[in-house]
Design an enzyme around this catalytic site. Structure first.
Site, PDB file in Angstrom:
ATOM      1  CG  HIS A 198      -1.827   1.102   1.166  1.00  0.00           C
ATOM      2  ND1 HIS A 198      -1.884   2.319   1.588  1.00  0.00           N
ATOM      3  CD2 HIS A 198      -3.238   0.829   0.538  1.00  0.00           C
ATOM      4  CE1 HIS A 198      -3.059   2.912   1.313  1.00  0.00           C
ATOM      5  NE2 HIS A 198      -3.665   2.004   0.810  1.00  0.00           N
ATOM      6  CG  PHE A 199      -0.725   2.720  -3.092  1.00  0.00           C
ATOM      7  CD1 PHE A 199      -1.584   2.004  -3.582  1.00  0.00           C
ATOM      8  CD2 PHE A 199      -1.160   3.930  -2.316  1.00  0.00           C
ATOM      9  CE1 PHE A 199      -3.089   2.622  -3.212  1.00  0.00           C
ATOM     10  CE2 PHE A 199      -2.323   4.271  -1.891  1.00  0.00           C
ATOM     11  CZ  PHE A 199      -3.327   3.294  -2.434  1.00  0.00           C
TER      12      PHE A 199
END
Length: 162
Positions: A34-35
């Site tokens: 993420h991410f």
């Protein structure tokens, strides 16, 4: 509880509020997904960290007054929650919760989450909890007491663990 988004409780004002910290590191498993290439702590996990602190606070206050009727705080509602900035590895979040209402079977708190490093506001809102009758299961009680002991290590005026 399988994951913890609260590392330390740093302040406790009896029957009023509490503060705690979350140190964001690349070792947090969520940071790898993420991410990819832009690791940030998801807002849902910031909310969970605040809920863990608020739940501890509500349980501490309620259960000190009602030792024959132990309750557990279950997070049931989030209102007026706003996220203002992202949080990334190397940041330290400071969570602040304040009790606004405490009833026999519910509690409501306001919260803010901000960077401990530069004071930048990350999130704020209102959380509501149901105070459910505790199921007397020795292993769950022992796990909670162990976790709460870690969270509150060195904390002055800390309420007794229940």
């Amino acid at each position: 509880m399988r994951y913890f988004v609260l590392d330390k409780i740093t302040e406790y004002t009896p029957e009023k509020g509490a503060k705690g910290l979350k140190c964001i590191t690349l070792t947090d498993p969520v940071m790898h997904d993420h991410f990819p290439g832009l690791p940030i702590l998801p807002g849902a996990l910031i909310l969970e960290g605040v809920a863990q602190l608020a739940g501890w606070l509500l349980e501490s206050v309620f259960n000190q007054k009602n030792k024959d009727n132990i309750r557990r705080a279950l997070f049931v509602q989030a209102d007026k929650v706003k996220f203002y900035a992202t949080s990334e590895p190397g940041d330290v979040l400071e969570y602040e919760v304040e009790i606004k209402q405490l009833l026999e079977d519910a509690g409501k708190v306001t919260f803010i989450a901000k960077s401990k490093l530069d004071g930048e506001l990350k999130a704020k809102g209102i959380l509501t909890f149901h105070l459910a009758q505790a199921v007397d299961r020795k292993e769950i009680t022992e796990q909670r007491q162990y976790l709460y002991k870690i969270w509150t290590k060195g904390l002055e005026n800390c309420p007794p663990l229940i």
